[in-house]
Design an enzyme around this catalytic site. Structure first.
Site, PDB file in Angstrom:
ATOM      1  N   VAL A  61       0.804  -1.231   0.000  1.00  0.00           N
ATOM      2  CA  VAL A  61       0.000   0.000   0.000  1.00  0.00           C
ATOM      3  C   VAL A  61       0.837   1.281   0.000  1.00  0.00           C
ATOM      4  O   VAL A  61       0.292   2.360  -0.192  1.00  0.00           O
ATOM      5  CB  VAL A  61      -0.957   0.052   1.214  1.00  0.00           C
ATOM      6  CG1 VAL A  61      -1.980  -1.054   1.132  1.00  0.00           C
ATOM      7  CG2 VAL A  61      -0.183  -0.008   2.522  1.00  0.00           C
ATOM      8  N   TYR A  62       2.132   1.184   0.221  1.00  0.00           N
ATOM      9  CA  TYR A  62       2.943   2.394   0.256  1.00  0.00           C
ATOM     10  C   TYR A  62       2.903   3.078  -1.110  1.00  0.00           C
ATOM     11  O   TYR A  62       3.311   2.500  -2.124  1.00  0.00           O
ATOM     12  CB  TYR A  62       4.391   2.083   0.628  1.00  0.00           C
ATOM     13  CG  TYR A  62       4.611   1.618   2.050  1.00  0.00           C
ATOM     14  CD1 TYR A  62       3.592   1.701   3.002  1.00  0.00           C
ATOM     15  CD2 TYR A  62       5.828   1.095   2.461  1.00  0.00           C
ATOM     16  CE1 TYR A  62       3.803   1.280   4.301  1.00  0.00           C
ATOM     17  CE2 TYR A  62       6.044   0.676   3.757  1.00  0.00           C
ATOM     18  CZ  TYR A  62       5.024   0.758   4.676  1.00  0.00           C
ATOM     19  OH  TYR A  62       5.223   0.337   5.969  1.00  0.00           O
TER      20      TYR A  62
END
Length: 337
Positions: A61-62
């Site tokens: 998700v970064y």
């Protein structure tokens, strides 16, 4: 760089892990946290390798997956394989708009791992971590899926993030009973501003031989001294109090870090890192950076030896309030003195 055994596994990892949260350019909160393109990431990776770091931590998700993309492209162009730099990534948080684009169900885990492998441009993930708990998915479904990925060779080791002592113990018991792959690590927040893990999580990790990876060792930069009342710093913490910090309680700790830093001709951040590296609970500390200079400054802590008086002072100022039921033991122990 010192290397230590990674929990119950046969891996040896550096005391520092490179954090890749700053890699890539995402939307929302990532616009202020990240932003590094491939060339800048390569400089930081090169500096980390020169210092002996052999593990880099990222997540699906970064920056909406761009952290993995930039990391994969950088390592590929530098011809760096897992013998020099291993990769840890995570699964759990939302990666799309679909009803199954989130959580720790079989479908989401498998889909996410396949996409992570493509972004990272590798055929396996050295450490796959559950990014948080998922109370809607049965534990056995999650653990069986992780075991399948290990059996297939797509994942080498598994770990957790932000799991409680009870949750780690429960997962370990299940894996032992049914002969499934077991957790090797728990990634947790631990710093002079937040020592909560000392009461349960660290003890459970020691009992089960789990490695503890430390995220946000400076509590979102607060322990660097940038956010005191005498500064005008407007970094990401000025917009988002994460990890949560109580200025009234942590302020004296920051003042002490600044004073010790002056004595030792280093930065307050370096002192905070040195304190962490001296804790028996800690396996490896995750350190991110937006430039090479910032990374190298933090890595100086490995060569910084705090005096017993300095450690005692920091311990006393950062002592957390005792939660129930531990304060009951405190009163009973006083009766025995």
């Amino acid at each position: 760089m010192q290397y230590v055994r990674f929990g119950r596994s046969g891996l040896r990892v550096s005391r520092y892990t490179l954090g890749a949260m700053t890699f890539g350019s995402g939307e929302g909160i990532w616009s202020s946290i990240a932003g590094l393109p491939v060339d800048d990431a390569k400089h930081i990776i090169s500096a980390a390798l020169d210092k002996g770091i052999n593990l880099v931590d990222t997540a699906d998700v970064y920056s909406q997956g761009q952290s993995e993309v930039v990391l994969g492209q950088a390592l590929k162009s530098m011809r760096i394989d897992d013998s020099k730099m291993m990769i840890a990534t995570k699964v759990r948080l939302r990666t799309g708009n679909g009803p199954n684009d989130v959580g720790l169900g079989r479908s989401h885990i498998i889909n996410t791992v396949e996409k992570s492998l493509q972004r990272l441009q590798r055929d396996h993930i050295d450490l796959l971590q559950l990014h948080d708990r998922d109370n809607l998915t049965p534990l056995d479904e999650t653990l069986r899926t992780l075991d399948d990925l290990v059996t297939q060779g797509k994942v080498r080791h598994i770990g957790a993030c932000n799991f409680s002592a009870a949750e780690m113990t429960q997962a370990d018991a299940y894996s032992q009973q049914y002969g499934k792959a077991r957790f090797t690590s728990n990634q947790v927040h631990y710093s002079l501003a937040c020592r909560d893990i000392e009461f349960d999580v660290a003890k459970a990790a020691q009992a089960a031989d789990h490695a503890l990876m430390i995220w946000s060792p400076l509590s979102g930069g607060y322990l660097s001294g940038k956010y005191t009342s005498n500064t005008q710093e407007q970094g990401r913490r000025s917009k988002l109090n994460f990890p949560p910090v109580e200025p009234a309680r942590v302020g004296p700790v920051v003042d002490a870090l600044i004073a010790i830093a002056r004595e030792m001709a280093c930065s307050p951040a370096t002192v905070a890192h040195a304190w962490l590296l001296g804790r028996p609970e800690v396996t490896t500390v995750i350190v991110g950076a937006k430039n090479e200079q910032q990374l190298l400054q933090n890595l100086e802590a490995e060569n910084l030896m705090l005096s017993s008086e300095q450690v005692t002072k920091l311990d006393a100022l950062s002592q957390p309030s005792i939660p129930y039921p531990y304060w009951m033991q405190y009163f009973h122990d006083k009766d025995r003195m």
